[in-house]
Enzyme design. Structure first.
Site, PDB file in Angstrom:
ATOM      1  N   HIS A 129       0.831  -1.209   0.000  1.00  0.00           N
ATOM      2  CA  HIS A 129       0.000   0.000   0.000  1.00  0.00           C
ATOM      3  C   HIS A 129       0.865   1.258   0.000  1.00  0.00           C
ATOM      4  O   HIS A 129       0.442   2.314   0.496  1.00  0.00           O
ATOM      5  CB  HIS A 129      -0.961   0.011   1.199  1.00  0.00           C
ATOM      6  CG  HIS A 129      -1.699  -1.270   1.382  1.00  0.00           C
ATOM      7  ND1 HIS A 129      -2.819  -1.596   0.650  1.00  0.00           N
ATOM      8  CD2 HIS A 129      -1.445  -2.338   2.197  1.00  0.00           C
ATOM      9  CE1 HIS A 129      -3.248  -2.803   1.018  1.00  0.00           C
ATOM     10  NE2 HIS A 129      -2.428  -3.273   1.940  1.00  0.00           N
ATOM     11  N   SER A 150      16.748  18.728 -16.489  1.00  0.00           N
ATOM     12  CA  SER A 150      15.700  19.732 -16.631  1.00  0.00           C
ATOM     13  C   SER A 150      16.291  20.976 -17.269  1.00  0.00           C
ATOM     14  O   SER A 150      17.427  21.364 -16.964  1.00  0.00           O
ATOM     15  CB  SER A 150      15.114  20.079 -15.256  1.00  0.00           C
ATOM     16  OG  SER A 150      14.313  21.249 -15.312  1.00  0.00           O
TER      17      SER A 150
END
Length: 472
Positions: free
Chosen positions: A152, A288
């Site tokens: 989870h 980037s």
């Protein structure tokens, strides 16, 4: 001539290998068409329908594909295969007149497609076996490397890096087996004519008297298919069963799904606050345009993006198969020109991108050790509880003690109050716990470093299964 002044599919130059592009190229398609026409003529010559001189003329020009000339003819006749017949016939003054004798378009096109499917699968299987071989090495090398497992997306119990990698290995091994099964089952249409009844071939091979035959249509088909090294479906309409395309694309989508899962997990583990894995980053690579410090998982993201496209393609193949009305409709033709090469080129790119990510996977041992130290202790409380009960403690009472201290420790970690998990100190000083076990044993039991069960052994067994499957 195509250039970057007009739209080009990214699969034309950006994604996929030159080898896979060559298989699905226009020239290769036409080379296969000519190979089929020659094989048909050779078989017909053996049965006395055409002359050896006519066959020799076709053989001599079988590789002289002139795509530009064929396109000129197609602009007039509006039929690509008929245009190639005419272009081929122009080159063959002796044999051109017997080209395509008895055949319908899909006798040529579908058998050529089957050959391309087989060639493309063979190339992809080669790449997948290489990827699995390197993955097996990584599994073995990291079989004992402890790390936290997450369920989870929350810290759960410890595992090992090798055992986690073995999960991807199992997925990909299933894909390998399915792709090999599909590869072995590839069939051609054979030579059965316009509605699959072999009527034209039967007529060609009939004698002068009703019922008299010099050879059967099935014999002709067998002779041609033997030359191709391709088995034919026992029955067909005008086309081979379009279910074959669907089965192939399903297998490719399965492979894409496995690589998607690995890439997504890598992206999660590269993100903070995980920071445990990362994909290799080149010395001059730019992460980037705006943020020079960024080391984005661009290859893993690319895998996820391309795999989503592959996942959508089997639905088109399903429609083609389900909507193949009566003996055939042509509404599958345009989509097949796109989905078959797209699926293979995309999967080719997926495997090629995933391979270096698995081979050069960066596992940050300091980060994995920190996660183990912080969160592994919670999982190890199960071991402490078992030993407390063995020492005579009440299971429910000790469970409540451990639960209370665990919640306090978890809250402290979440608030950033400590760089380490305070749980060992809390439990090793609790009088109820110390009445059954000494403090040092409590601390030893709460060290989760080796609380991984048989994960290392299972990881090594999985690596051995992979090596057996991919061969030397």
């Amino acid at each position: 001539m195509f250039d970057h002044e007009t739209y080009l599919s990214p699969l034309t130059w950006r994604y996929g290998s030159e080898e896979m592009r060559r298989i699905w190229s226009e020239k290769q398609k036409r080379l296969l068409w000519r190979r089929l026409w020659v094989a048909l003529a050779e078989a017909q010559a053996e049965l006395g329908l055409v002359t050896p001189e006519q066959v020799a003329d076709l053989q001599a020009h079988a590789t002289d594909v002139d795509v530009d000339r064929a396109h000129e003819i197609e602009a007039i006749v509006k039929h690509d295969l008929m245009a190639e017949i005419k272009a081929f016939a122009e080159q063959c003054p002796v044999g051109g007149g017997i080209l395509h004798l008895g055949a319908t378009s899909t006798d040529i096109e579908d058998n050529a497609d089957a050959l391309r499917l087989r060639d493309a699968l063979e190339l992809l299987l080669f790449r997948l076996r290489a990827l699995l071989s390197d993955l097996a090495h990584q599994i073995e090398a990291r079989a004992d490397q402890d790390c936290m497992a997450y369920t989870h997306l929350q810290p759960a119990e410890p595992t090992t890096v090798g055992y986690r990698l073995s999960q991807y290995g199992l997925d990909l091994l299933i894909d390998l087996e399915e792709l090999q099964r599909v590869f072995a089952q590839i069939r051609g249409k054979g030579f059965k004519g316009a509605t699959g009844t072999s009527a034209a071939y039967t007529q060609l091979l009939s004698g002068s008297q009703p019922g008299e035959r010099t050879a059967g249509a099935r014999d002709l088909e067998a002779r041609v298919m033997a030359r191709l090294g391709l088995e034919a479906f026992p029955v067909a309409t005008q086309t081979y069963p379009r279910k074959q395309d669907w089965l192939v694309l399903n297998a490719l989508a399965g492979l894409a799904g496995s690589l998607y899962r690995f890439a997504f997990d890598l992206r999660i583990l590269q993100a903070q606050p995980f920071g445990e894995w990362s994909e290799p980053f080149g010395r001059h690579q730019v992460g980037s345009s705006a943020m020079p410090f960024k080391r984005n998982p661009v290859n893993a993201e690319n895998i996820n993006s391309l795999a989503r496209t592959v996942a959508a393609l089997p639905r088109v193949a399903w429609d083609n198969a389900a909507h193949s009305l009566l003996e055939r409709t042509l509404d599958d033709s345009a989509s097949r020109r796109m989905i078959l090469p797209q699926a293979f080129l995309l999967c080719d790119e997926l495997v090629r991108r995933a391979h270096p990510l698995l081979r050069e996977l960066v596992v940050r041992e300091d980060a994995t050790a920190t996660k183990m130290k912080v969160y592994g202790t919670f999982a190890a409380t199960e071991r402490l509880l078992m030993e407390l009960v063995k020492a005579g403690a009440d299971r429910q009472a000790m469970h409540e003690v451990i639960r209370r201290h665990s919640l306090t420790s978890w809250d402290a970690i979440q608030r950033g109050a400590s760089n380490a998990n305070p749980l060992p100190d809390l439990l090793a000083s609790d009088p109820a716990v110390l009445s059954y076990l000494p403090a040092q044993q409590v601390r030893t039991l709460l060290d989760a470093a080796r609380y991984v069960g048989d994960a290392p052994q299972r990881a090594r067994e999985m690596a051995a299964r992979i090596r057996e499957a991919v061969g030397p």
